[in-house]
Design an enzyme around this catalytic site. Structure first.
Site, short mmCIF file in Angstrom:
data_model
loop_
_atom_site.label_atom_id
_atom_site.label_comp_id
_atom_site.label_asym_id
_atom_site.label_seq_id
_atom_site.Cartn_x
_atom_site.Cartn_y
_atom_site.Cartn_z
N HIS A 1 6.64 -1.55 -0.84
CA HIS A 1 5.41 -0.80 -1.08
C HIS A 1 5.71 0.39 -1.98
O HIS A 1 6.64 1.15 -1.73
CB HIS A 1 4.82 -0.30 0.24
CG HIS A 1 3.68 0.66 0.07
ND1 HIS A 1 3.71 1.96 0.56
CD2 HIS A 1 2.48 0.52 -0.55
CE1 HIS A 1 2.58 2.56 0.25
NE2 HIS A 1 1.82 1.72 -0.42
N SER A 2 4.93 0.54 -3.06
CA SER A 2 5.00 1.72 -3.91
C SER A 2 6.43 1.97 -4.39
O SER A 2 7.02 1.12 -5.05
CB SER A 2 4.43 2.92 -3.15
OG SER A 2 4.18 4.01 -3.98
N PHE A 3 7.02 3.11 -4.04
CA PHE A 3 8.39 3.42 -4.44
C PHE A 3 9.35 2.32 -4.00
O PHE A 3 10.29 1.97 -4.74
CB PHE A 3 8.81 4.76 -3.83
CG PHE A 3 10.24 5.12 -4.05
CD1 PHE A 3 10.68 5.56 -5.29
CD2 PHE A 3 11.16 5.04 -3.01
CE1 PHE A 3 12.01 5.91 -5.49
CE2 PHE A 3 12.49 5.38 -3.21
CZ PHE A 3 12.91 5.82 -4.45
N SER B 1 2.45 -1.73 -6.33
CA SER B 1 3.69 -1.21 -6.89
C SER B 1 3.98 -1.92 -8.21
O SER B 1 3.18 -2.75 -8.68
CB SER B 1 4.84 -1.42 -5.90
OG SER B 1 6.06 -0.91 -6.39
#
Length: 319
Positions: free
Chosen positions: A111-113, A137
């Site tokens: 997720h994301s980063f 992401s």
């Protein structure tokens, strides 16, 4: 373990583990039998492994899910003084977890980063990753007119690290209500329930309240992300061997710097590049929801992720 329609309940959580590393340990949560194909779950910036508590119970039970806390996050050890947090170090943490479990091939869910860390890992160790799932992401952080600012980001990271190490101030103690409110103020896409879930792992109870577990040297994400140019994005994508699923939330983020969210051209370039190079190995699925849709409304993404994980090829973790 209770089952319903071949899906986990949270009672399927087998264990909390601490994997030894030179600076302490990496904390992980484990679901499912280690005999099953492994899926490593990577959380977002300043989040922790609890990010996946509401999603994993909805996924196929015949996999081995491991959710790790990055260094300085959740229940993992902080880096030693003088040892900076940077993108490459987080990528190396993934390899440390992989080595500890003795995996030879596995899937990544980020997720994301966590997606950018997983994407870079899948590029550097392409033979290790069969499937890469990106939750709101990107596999690499494309230059969104940020190249000119990178020296400033690096400077801020160094200055912030030195300032925190020199201050030696004790952690700030706050009431549970204050900590939750700050968390929700800093994460407008996070629901109250999910904020409380992250804080269960992200705080420690002391006599007068709560203190945050995360390392105070962790500052703005752009200080630790590795930005890449369009040319480098293309080059890195060519090195991917994994099948890639990108789940884009319609109300999610489009840039690490929220001020640039209206500039969607980088996303269009990224999707076009992944389509052109990976062809049938790339899928883009848009879902209603915001940046934390996998926590706020996990059922919205669970079916898509399940189908992708269960699609061929499926590999075992050990040779």
């Amino acid at each position: 373990m209770q089952r319903e329609n071949d899906r986990f309940y949270l009672t399927g959580l087998l264990s909390e583990l601490k994997l030894a590393v030179p600076w302490g340990h990496i904390a992980v949560k484990v679901w499912g039998s280690q005999k099953n194909p492994p899926v490593l779950c990577l959380h977002g910036w300043l989040d922790n492994a609890n990010s996946f508590d509401r999603l994993i119970p909805l996924l196929p039970q015949d996999f081995h899910y491991v959710a790790m806390d990055f260094g300085g996050h959740g229940l993992s050890s902080h880096y030693n003084p003088g040892f900076p947090y940077c993108h490459q170090n987080f990528v190396s943490e993934v390899q440390r977890v992989v080595t500890a479990f003795k995996w030879t091939r596995f899937s990544l869910l980020g997720h994301s980063f966590g997606g950018t860390v997983g994407g870079m890992y899948a590029c550097i160790f392409p033979e290790m990753v069969d499937k890469l799932i990106l939750l709101d992401s990107t596999p690499f952080l494309l230059d969104s007119n940020e190249m000119e600012h990178i020296p400033l980001y690096r400077r801020r990271n160094i200055e912030h690290m030195l300032q925190v190490e020199a201050s030696q101030k004790p952690p700030k103690v706050s009431s549970p209500e204050e900590v939750l409110q700050r968390t929700l103020n800093n994460n407008s896409h996070l629901s109250k329930e999910c904020g409380e879930l992250l804080l269960q792992r992200g705080t420690t109870q002391v006599a007068t309240g709560l203190v945050l577990n995360r390392d105070r040297r962790l500052s703005s994400p752009e200080n630790s992300f590795d930005f890449v140019s369009k040319e480098m994005f293309v080059h890195l994508t060519r090195n991917l061997q994994a099948n890639v699923l990108l789940i884009k939330a319609t109300e999610g983020y489009y840039d690490v710097r929220r001020a640039n969210d209206e500039k969607k051209e980088p996303l269009f370039f990224m999707v076009d590049t992944l389509n052109t190079i990976l062809k049938e190995r790339f899928q883009l699925v848009k879902v209603p929801g915001n940046h934390y849709v996998h926590m706020n409304k996990p059922h919205v993404v669970a079916g898509t992720i399940s189908s992708f994980l269960e699609s061929q090829p499926r590999t075992s973790s050990l040779l």
